[in-house]
Motif scaffolding. Structure first.
Motif, mmCIF file in Angstrom:
data_model
loop_
_atom_site.group_PDB
_atom_site.id
_atom_site.type_symbol
_atom_site.label_atom_id
_atom_site.label_comp_id
_atom_site.label_asym_id
_atom_site.label_seq_id
_atom_site.Cartn_x
_atom_site.Cartn_y
_atom_site.Cartn_z
ATOM 1 N N ASP A 64 -61.658 23.977 -14.680
ATOM 2 C CA ASP A 64 -62.461 24.654 -13.665
ATOM 3 C C ASP A 64 -63.034 25.971 -14.173
ATOM 4 N N TRP A 99 -58.322 16.872 -14.721
ATOM 5 C CA TRP A 99 -57.565 17.949 -14.081
ATOM 6 C C TRP A 99 -57.807 19.279 -14.793
ATOM 7 N N ALA A 155 -60.962 25.682 -4.943
ATOM 8 C CA ALA A 155 -60.324 24.370 -4.879
ATOM 9 C C ALA A 155 -59.873 24.011 -3.470
ATOM 10 N N TRP A 166 -60.872 11.649 -6.545
ATOM 11 C CA TRP A 166 -60.308 12.615 -7.481
ATOM 12 C C TRP A 166 -60.552 14.049 -6.989
ATOM 13 N N GLN A 175 -58.208 14.711 -4.118
ATOM 14 C CA GLN A 175 -56.853 14.981 -4.595
ATOM 15 C C GLN A 175 -56.733 16.394 -5.172
ATOM 16 N N THR A 176 -57.779 16.847 -5.854
ATOM 17 C CA THR A 176 -57.778 18.208 -6.401
ATOM 18 C C THR A 176 -57.691 19.233 -5.276
ATOM 19 N N GLN A 177 -58.443 19.001 -4.208
ATOM 20 C CA GLN A 177 -58.408 19.905 -3.061
ATOM 21 C C GLN A 177 -57.035 19.884 -2.393
ATOM 22 N N ASN A 209 -63.843 19.890 -14.245
ATOM 23 C CA ASN A 209 -63.073 19.694 -13.028
ATOM 24 C C ASN A 209 -63.790 18.696 -12.107
#
Length: 289
Positions: free
Chosen positions: A210, A207, A150, A245, A248-250, A183
């Motif tokens: 993963d 969200w 991530a 998106w 933002q996850t990273q 994810n």
């Protein structure tokens, strides 16, 4: 008045008097309500009558975390998972199946906001060889490994396999599947790698997700009280919103915040019919309030 009817009257009166709340037994009732299958309400606020259990071990699959007692679903979901298992076995693999739903659906005390009407199933990306069956202890203890790095916003090349892409595509092409949650980083990677991205329409970013993908079936024809979700646009979803998106996850991985356990989903807005589902007797026993 028969003895059986005399025993049932207080229970049925309780069903009419009490709302079907999460603390009133959804996670402790041991058996489904027998009868014709009916998915009632929405995926995140509902219940199910006539659910059946997925056998813990089948051709090409094995259920994980069986102690949770979340291996129940609408017969169409059970048939779908069984078919996925057959397809996996033909590839020489065994799928690891996560949560479906509780015996009568309804809100769970942890882990999910949806999975309430017997039409959702989690499938681990991690697979086992078709000939390998895990012990009961292993099904409870093996970790579900993440398929992404991530902090770098990429798939983990030491874990991701083309087999997982194939399993996703096979599920997405099934007509009864409404959508599949993965994810955002996984969805973005598929957008970059696929030449024909039409099947990605059903693969939606969400969200988490993963280490597993979450398959949701459409409302079955027999379930007139099932509320379908709003359809999404007929495109592949490989757009600027997905890129944002994934970014933002990273960023969330680079600057993690203290984790807070989410509140369990409320049962206050469940359909009225769910009180009957929860408190009615089953062929095997009674739901305990």
């Amino acid at each position: 008045m028969s003895v059986r009817l005399a025993l049932l009257l207080p229970l049925l009166s309780l069903a009419l008097a009490l709302p079907a709340r999460a603390g009133n037994g959804w996670s402790t009732v041991a058996y489904p309500l027998s009868g014709p299958p009916q998915a009632i309400g929405s995926y995140a606020s509902g219940c199910i009558a006539g659910a059946i259990a997925l056998p813990l071990i089948g051709d090409g699959y094995q259920v994980m975390r069986p102690s949770r007692n979340r291996s129940y679903g609408h017969p169409e979901l059970i048939a779908f998972v069984t078919r996925l298992g057959h397809q996996a076995a033909a590839r020489g693999q065994r799928l690891l199946i996560g949560d479906l739903g509780q015996p009568r659906g309804g809100p769970m005390p942890n882990g999910h906001r949806s999975h309430q009407i017997g039409l959702d199933v989690d499938v681990w990306f991690l697979e086992q060889p078709a000939g390998q069956v895990l012990s009961r202890q292993e099904t409870e203890q093996i970790d579900m490994p993440s398929m992404v790095i991530a902090t770098e916003g990429i798939l983990n090349p030491t874990r991701w396999s083309p087999r997982y892409r194939d399993a996703l595509k096979q599920a997405a092409l099934s007509p009864e599947v409404d959508r599949i949650f993965v994810n955002p980083i996984i969805k973005q990677a598929l957008c970059h790698s696929e030449t024909d991205r039409s099947w990605l329409n059903k693969v939606r970013p969400w969200w988490g997700h993963d280490a597993h993908f979450h398959i949701r079936l459409s409302c079955p024809p027999d379930s007139t009280q099932c509320k379908p979700q709003k359809p999404f646009p007929p495109d592949d979803g490989c757009d600027a919103a997905l890129a944002d998106w994934a970014w933002q996850t990273q960023q969330a991985a680079l600057s993690p915040k203290p984790y807070k356990n989410p509140e369990p989903p409320s049962a206050d807005a469940l359909p009225t019919a769910c009180s009957t589902v929860l408190y009615s007797p089953s062929a095997q026993g009674f739901a305990q309030p």
